[in-house]
Structure formats: C-alpha cells, structure tokens
Design a protein around this motif. Structure first.
Motif, PDB file in Angstrom:
ATOM      1  N   SER A  60       0.813  -1.220   0.000  1.00 61.36           N
ATOM      2  CA  SER A  60       0.000   0.000   0.000  1.00 61.36           C
ATOM      3  C   SER A  60       0.842   1.264   0.000  1.00 61.36           C
ATOM      4  O   SER A  60       0.298   2.364  -0.133  1.00 61.36           O
ATOM      5  CB  SER A  60      -0.939   0.012   1.214  1.00 61.36           C
ATOM      6  N   LYS A  61       2.133   1.130   0.155  1.00 60.85           N
ATOM      7  CA  LYS A  61       3.003   2.311   0.161  1.00 60.85           C
ATOM      8  C   LYS A  61       3.244   2.733  -1.293  1.00 60.85           C
ATOM      9  O   LYS A  61       4.291   2.484  -1.879  1.00 60.85           O
ATOM     10  CB  LYS A  61       4.316   1.998   0.867  1.00 60.85           C
ATOM     11  N   THR A  62       2.198   3.374  -1.861  1.00 59.58           N
ATOM     12  CA  THR A  62       2.222   3.757  -3.274  1.00 59.58           C
ATOM     13  C   THR A  62       1.705   5.178  -3.448  1.00 59.58           C
ATOM     14  O   THR A  62       1.064   5.738  -2.547  1.00 59.58           O
ATOM     15  CB  THR A  62       1.315   2.829  -4.108  1.00 59.58           C
ATOM     16  N   LEU A  63       1.948   5.723  -4.628  1.00 60.89           N
ATOM     17  CA  LEU A  63       1.396   7.029  -4.958  1.00 60.89           C
ATOM     18  C   LEU A  63      -0.131   6.989  -4.981  1.00 60.89           C
ATOM     19  O   LEU A  63      -0.785   7.969  -4.622  1.00 60.89           O
ATOM     20  CB  LEU A  63       1.916   7.501  -6.316  1.00 60.89           C
ATOM     21  N   GLU A  64      -0.693   5.838  -5.358  1.00 63.18           N
ATOM     22  CA  GLU A  64      -2.152   5.713  -5.404  1.00 63.18           C
ATOM     23  C   GLU A  64      -2.751   5.824  -4.000  1.00 63.18           C
ATOM     24  O   GLU A  64      -3.772   6.494  -3.802  1.00 63.18           O
ATOM     25  CB  GLU A  64      -2.570   4.389  -6.058  1.00 63.18           C
ATOM     26  N   THR A  65      -2.136   5.171  -3.023  1.00 60.50           N
ATOM     27  CA  THR A  65      -2.649   5.247  -1.656  1.00 60.50           C
ATOM     28  C   THR A  65      -2.465   6.654  -1.108  1.00 60.50           C
ATOM     29  O   THR A  65      -3.365   7.198  -0.459  1.00 60.50           O
ATOM     30  CB  THR A  65      -1.958   4.217  -0.743  1.00 60.50           C
ATOM     31  N   TYR A  66      -1.316   7.251  -1.372  1.00 57.77           N
ATOM     32  CA  TYR A  66      -1.082   8.640  -0.964  1.00 57.77           C
ATOM     33  C   TYR A  66      -2.153   9.553  -1.564  1.00 57.77           C
ATOM     34  O   TYR A  66      -2.742  10.378  -0.863  1.00 57.77           O
ATOM     35  CB  TYR A  66       0.323   9.079  -1.401  1.00 57.77           C
ATOM     36  N   ALA A  67      -2.419   9.383  -2.858  1.00 58.33           N
ATOM     37  CA  ALA A  67      -3.438  10.202  -3.526  1.00 58.33           C
ATOM     38  C   ALA A  67      -4.810   9.975  -2.899  1.00 58.33           C
ATOM     39  O   ALA A  67      -5.593  10.919  -2.733  1.00 58.33           O
ATOM     40  CB  ALA A  67      -3.469   9.888  -5.019  1.00 58.33           C
ATOM     41  N   HIS A  68      -5.106   8.728  -2.533  1.00 55.00           N
ATOM     42  CA  HIS A  68      -6.372   8.406  -1.869  1.00 55.00           C
ATOM     43  C   HIS A  68      -6.490   9.191  -0.553  1.00 55.00           C
ATOM     44  O   HIS A  68      -7.551   9.759  -0.259  1.00 55.00           O
ATOM     45  CB  HIS A  68      -6.459   6.900  -1.615  1.00 55.00           C
ATOM     46  N   LEU A  69      -5.413   9.235   0.228  1.00 56.95           N
ATOM     47  CA  LEU A  69      -5.436   9.960   1.506  1.00 56.95           C
ATOM     48  C   LEU A  69      -5.642  11.455   1.289  1.00 56.95           C
ATOM     49  O   LEU A  69      -6.484  12.077   1.949  1.00 56.95           O
ATOM     50  CB  LEU A  69      -4.148   9.720   2.286  1.00 56.95           C
ATOM     51  N   PHE A  76     -13.269  15.744   2.576  1.00 57.13           N
ATOM     52  CA  PHE A  76     -13.786  16.074   3.901  1.00 57.13           C
ATOM     53  C   PHE A  76     -13.570  17.539   4.256  1.00 57.13           C
ATOM     54  O   PHE A  76     -13.890  17.973   5.358  1.00 57.13           O
ATOM     55  CB  PHE A  76     -13.143  15.182   4.971  1.00 57.13           C
ATOM     56  N   GLU A  77     -12.988  18.303   3.324  1.00 59.17           N
ATOM     57  CA  GLU A  77     -12.748  19.743   3.475  1.00 59.17           C
ATOM     58  C   GLU A  77     -11.898  20.075   4.699  1.00 59.17           C
ATOM     59  O   GLU A  77     -12.179  21.016   5.446  1.00 59.17           O
ATOM     60  CB  GLU A  77     -14.070  20.515   3.486  1.00 59.17           C
ATOM     61  N   PHE A  78     -10.840  19.302   4.887  1.00 61.69           N
ATOM     62  CA  PHE A  78      -9.922  19.576   5.997  1.00 61.69           C
ATOM     63  C   PHE A  78      -9.158  20.850   5.716  1.00 61.69           C
ATOM     64  O   PHE A  78      -8.857  21.182   4.569  1.00 61.69           O
ATOM     65  CB  PHE A  78      -8.950  18.407   6.186  1.00 61.69           C
ATOM     66  N   THR A  79      -8.864  21.589   6.787  1.00 61.94           N
ATOM     67  CA  THR A  79      -8.098  22.823   6.689  1.00 61.94           C
ATOM     68  C   THR A  79      -6.819  22.660   7.518  1.00 61.94           C
ATOM     69  O   THR A  79      -6.603  21.618   8.147  1.00 61.94           O
ATOM     70  CB  THR A  79      -8.906  24.018   7.228  1.00 61.94           C
ATOM     71  N   ARG A  80      -6.029  23.713   7.556  1.00 60.28           N
ATOM     72  CA  ARG A  80      -4.765  23.644   8.299  1.00 60.28           C
ATOM     73  C   ARG A  80      -4.976  23.634   9.810  1.00 60.28           C
ATOM     74  O   ARG A  80      -4.028  23.436  10.557  1.00 60.28           O
ATOM     75  CB  ARG A  80      -3.852  24.790   7.884  1.00 60.28           C
ATOM     76  N   TYR A 103      -0.346  18.123   2.401  1.00 62.06           N
ATOM     77  CA  TYR A 103      -1.692  18.648   2.185  1.00 62.06           C
ATOM     78  C   TYR A 103      -1.756  20.085   2.700  1.00 62.06           C
ATOM     79  O   TYR A 103      -1.444  20.363   3.858  1.00 62.06           O
ATOM     80  CB  TYR A 103      -2.725  17.770   2.907  1.00 62.06           C
ATOM     81  N   LEU A 104      -2.130  21.002   1.838  1.00 66.10           N
ATOM     82  CA  LEU A 104      -2.223  22.431   2.183  1.00 66.10           C
ATOM     83  C   LEU A 104      -0.931  22.960   2.817  1.00 66.10           C
ATOM     84  O   LEU A 104      -0.959  23.740   3.753  1.00 66.10           O
ATOM     85  CB  LEU A 104      -3.399  22.695   3.132  1.00 66.10           C
ATOM     86  N   ARG A 105       0.203  22.485   2.342  1.00 65.30           N
ATOM     87  CA  ARG A 105       1.527  22.853   2.865  1.00 65.30           C
ATOM     88  C   ARG A 105       1.727  22.401   4.300  1.00 65.30           C
ATOM     89  O   ARG A 105       2.554  22.934   5.026  1.00 65.30           O
ATOM     90  CB  ARG A 105       1.768  24.358   2.745  1.00 65.30           C
ATOM     91  N   GLY A 106       0.946  21.440   4.746  1.00 64.55           N
ATOM     92  CA  GLY A 106       1.163  20.834   6.053  1.00 64.55           C
ATOM     93  C   GLY A 106       0.062  21.075   7.053  1.00 64.55           C
ATOM     94  O   GLY A 106      -0.337  22.216   7.276  1.00 64.55           O
TER      95      GLY A 106
END
Length: 120
Positions: A60-69, A76-80, A103-106
């Motif tokens: 699961s350590k793939t670009l696809e899983t990273y992209a999924h996260l 979910f509209e997460f913010t910093r 994500y969003l520069r961290g």
C-alpha cells in the motif's frame, strides 16, 4: 488500547485545542482491531471524526494510496487547523505523515504507532 485512546484525546484537547476535525488514518488490519475503540474515544472530544482506511501491508506504500489519503482530506474539506491521527505501524505512519505534511503545505499529525518497529 482504550487507555491509549484516552491519552490521545487528552493530548489533542490540551495541545491542539483549535482542531475542529480529525482524520483517523489506519490500515485494514489495525482498523479491524482498534479502529472502533479509538474512533469512539476521539468522538468524546466533540470534534468531527473521519476514518480513512487503506489495505494493510507494504504494497500500500504507493502514490495511489497517498493520492487516496489526500483526496479524502480534500473531500472532507480539511483545513490547516484540522488534524491527522496515524494509527498503525510503519506504513501507516509514513503514508499519513507524508499526506499531512504535503496537504495544504502541512497540517498537524499525531503518530500512534502500534508496532515496536514503528515506535523506533
């Protein structure tokens, strides 16, 4: 795991009081064993909890899983001011940590290792 989950909620409430939403990131094995208990404890903080689960294992350590996260965080509209909780071993910690860092520069991340190797 319940006392550990309580410590996590205490840490979040004390050190990260501005957090509105929490992404609980874990693999399918850890989710089956501990996901419900940790999610229930996190819900006691009054914050919105979103679970993101991916298949267990190094594969699961793939670009696809990273992209999924990252896609899930965006959906979910997460913010910093929100938080990622990485519940699991090394693969989970690596993926969730990298997703949170980019994500969003961290956004904040709390690592909750469940294996000795991940703790080291």
């Amino acid at each position: 795991m319940t006392s550990l989950a309580k410590e996590i909620t205490d840490l979040i409430s004390g050190e990260l009081p501005r957090v509105r939403s929490i992404a609980l990131v874990t693999d399918s094995t850890v989710d089956r064993l501990h996901g419900d208990a940790v999610a229930r404890e996190l819900e006691t903080t009054g914050r919105r909890i979103e679970r993101i689960v991916f298949p267990a294992g190094e594969r699961s350590k793939t670009l696809e899983t990273y992209a999924h996260l990252v896609r899930a965080l965006a959906t979910f509209e997460f913010t910093r001011t929100d938080l990622v909780v990485a519940l699991g071993g090394g693969v989970t910690g690596d993926l969730a940590g990298f997703a949170a860092a980019t994500y969003l520069r961290g956004i904040p991340v709390v690592q909750v290792p469940t294996t000795l190797l991940a703790m080291v």
